[in-house]
Design an enzyme around this catalytic site. Structure first.
Site, PDB file in Angstrom:
ATOM      1  N   GLY A 155      37.917  23.900 -40.436  1.00 11.94           N
ATOM      2  CA  GLY A 155      38.723  25.085 -40.187  1.00 11.94           C
ATOM      3  C   GLY A 155      37.993  26.277 -40.789  1.00 11.94           C
ATOM      4  O   GLY A 155      37.205  26.115 -41.724  1.00 11.94           O
ATOM      5  N   GLN A 165      37.123  34.825 -44.100  1.00 16.56           N
ATOM      6  CA  GLN A 165      35.989  34.124 -44.721  1.00 16.56           C
ATOM      7  C   GLN A 165      34.637  34.617 -44.202  1.00 16.56           C
ATOM      8  O   GLN A 165      33.603  34.280 -44.776  1.00 16.56           O
ATOM      9  CB  GLN A 165      36.106  32.606 -44.493  1.00 16.56           C
ATOM     10  CG  GLN A 165      37.306  31.981 -45.192  1.00 16.56           C
ATOM     11  CD  GLN A 165      37.365  30.491 -44.899  1.00 16.56           C
ATOM     12  OE1 GLN A 165      37.947  30.074 -43.910  1.00 16.56           O
ATOM     13  NE2 GLN A 165      36.763  29.695 -45.763  1.00 16.56           N
ATOM     14  N   CYS A 180      36.980  23.845 -49.437  1.00 15.51           N
ATOM     15  CA  CYS A 180      36.981  25.087 -48.659  1.00 15.51           C
ATOM     16  C   CYS A 180      35.565  25.640 -48.626  1.00 15.51           C
ATOM     17  O   CYS A 180      34.880  25.641 -49.643  1.00 15.51           O
ATOM     18  CB  CYS A 180      37.930  26.094 -49.314  1.00 15.51           C
ATOM     19  SG  CYS A 180      37.999  27.683 -48.472  1.00 15.51           S
ATOM     20  N   LEU A 181      35.138  26.111 -47.455  1.00 15.46           N
ATOM     21  CA  LEU A 181      33.787  26.674 -47.328  1.00 15.46           C
ATOM     22  C   LEU A 181      33.591  27.886 -48.239  1.00 15.46           C
ATOM     23  O   LEU A 181      32.476  28.181 -48.641  1.00 15.46           O
ATOM     24  CB  LEU A 181      33.512  27.069 -45.870  1.00 15.46           C
ATOM     25  CG  LEU A 181      33.342  25.909 -44.872  1.00 15.46           C
ATOM     26  CD1 LEU A 181      33.296  26.437 -43.444  1.00 15.46           C
ATOM     27  CD2 LEU A 181      32.091  25.099 -45.176  1.00 15.46           C
ATOM     28  N   HIS A 186      46.448  25.634 -44.655  1.00 20.82           N
ATOM     29  CA  HIS A 186      45.299  26.149 -45.423  1.00 20.82           C
ATOM     30  C   HIS A 186      44.792  27.462 -44.796  1.00 20.82           C
ATOM     31  O   HIS A 186      44.519  28.433 -45.509  1.00 20.82           O
ATOM     32  CB  HIS A 186      44.207  25.065 -45.447  1.00 20.82           C
ATOM     33  CG  HIS A 186      42.966  25.437 -46.212  1.00 20.82           C
ATOM     34  ND1 HIS A 186      42.581  24.776 -47.362  1.00 20.82           N
ATOM     35  CD2 HIS A 186      42.007  26.372 -45.974  1.00 20.82           C
ATOM     36  CE1 HIS A 186      41.442  25.319 -47.801  1.00 20.82           C
ATOM     37  NE2 HIS A 186      41.071  26.271 -46.974  1.00 20.82           N
ATOM     38  N   GLU A 187      44.709  27.480 -43.452  1.00 22.40           N
ATOM     39  CA  GLU A 187      44.186  28.681 -42.771  1.00 22.40           C
ATOM     40  C   GLU A 187      45.168  29.843 -42.860  1.00 22.40           C
ATOM     41  O   GLU A 187      44.754  30.989 -43.075  1.00 22.40           O
ATOM     42  CB  GLU A 187      43.852  28.391 -41.298  1.00 22.40           C
ATOM     43  CG  GLU A 187      42.803  27.300 -41.049  1.00 22.40           C
ATOM     44  CD  GLU A 187      41.564  27.374 -41.913  1.00 22.40           C
ATOM     45  OE1 GLU A 187      41.167  28.477 -42.329  1.00 22.40           O
ATOM     46  OE2 GLU A 187      40.988  26.310 -42.197  1.00 22.40           O
ATOM     47  N   HIS A 221      44.771  31.509 -46.034  1.00 27.03           N
ATOM     48  CA  HIS A 221      43.615  32.427 -46.048  1.00 27.03           C
ATOM     49  C   HIS A 221      44.023  33.798 -45.508  1.00 27.03           C
ATOM     50  O   HIS A 221      43.593  34.827 -46.022  1.00 27.03           O
ATOM     51  CB  HIS A 221      42.481  31.888 -45.171  1.00 27.03           C
ATOM     52  CG  HIS A 221      41.533  30.964 -45.884  1.00 27.03           C
ATOM     53  ND1 HIS A 221      40.831  31.330 -47.001  1.00 27.03           N
ATOM     54  CD2 HIS A 221      41.160  29.677 -45.619  1.00 27.03           C
ATOM     55  CE1 HIS A 221      40.061  30.314 -47.394  1.00 27.03           C
ATOM     56  NE2 HIS A 221      40.253  29.303 -46.582  1.00 27.03           N
TER      57      HIS A 221
HETATM   58 CO    CO Z   1      39.339  27.424 -46.665  1.00 23.80          CO
END
Ligand code: CO
Length: 161
Positions: free
Chosen positions: A50, A55, A93-94, A135-136, A139
């Site tokens: 995701g 991000q 998470c990236l 999670h998204e 963000h």
């Molecule tokens: Co993330």
């Protein structure tokens, strides 16, 4: 050619802003279509499941999720019906490289969003898919999983969302 973005990592104010909704007239635009495609390519290139627009430095309510049927682009996603049951699950998470933890999330939910054609869609999600959506959306609200996590017992890797 698709563009591969650099991922913004914590700490950075861009990751902490509440992103505004995308205007109705822009939802089906060519510009947004290209951004969705580039965001999906970036997610795949960076081995994530995701990726949310903030991000990569864009404070707009848009995220992509990798599904069995390929990347899914969620524009202005909103959680609708949510189950009372919450379950712990592993996350990474990236934007938070090298850190993994367990987060309590709703097991099931309904999500309303716009697709790239500008159509309003409602999907039901559970399990990992429901976890990634939550999670998204976090963000898009400036929330990171590290705000809610408990550390993993053994230091293994988890999926990067
Ligand atoms: Co993330």
């Amino acid at each position: 050619m698709a563009k591969i973005y650099d991922i913004i990592t914590n700490p950075n104010p861009v990751l902490r802003r509440k992103s505004p909704e995308i205007a109705k007239e822009k939802i089906a635009s060519a510009e947004l279509k290209e951004f969705c495609a580039d965001l999906a390519e970036t997610m795949i290139a960076k081995d994530g499941i995701g990726l949310a627009a903030p991000q990569v430095g864009e404070n707009i309510r848009l995220a992509v999720i990798n599904t069995d049927e390929g990347p899914l682009c969620l524009i202005n996603p909103k959680m609708k019906r949510k189950s009372w049951t919450k379950v712990w699950g592993e996350e990474g998470c990236l934007s938070v490289p090298g850190l993994y933890g367990e987060v309590k999330r709703r097991k099931k939910l309904k999500c309303k969003y716009f697709n790239q054609a500008g159509e309003e869609i409602t999907i039901e999600a559970e399990g990992l898919f429901a976890r990634v959506i939550q999670h998204e959306i976090d963000h898009l609200d400036g929330v990171l999983f590290i705000d809610k996590m408990r550390p993993l017992k053994n230091k293994k890797e988890a999926k990067k969302i």
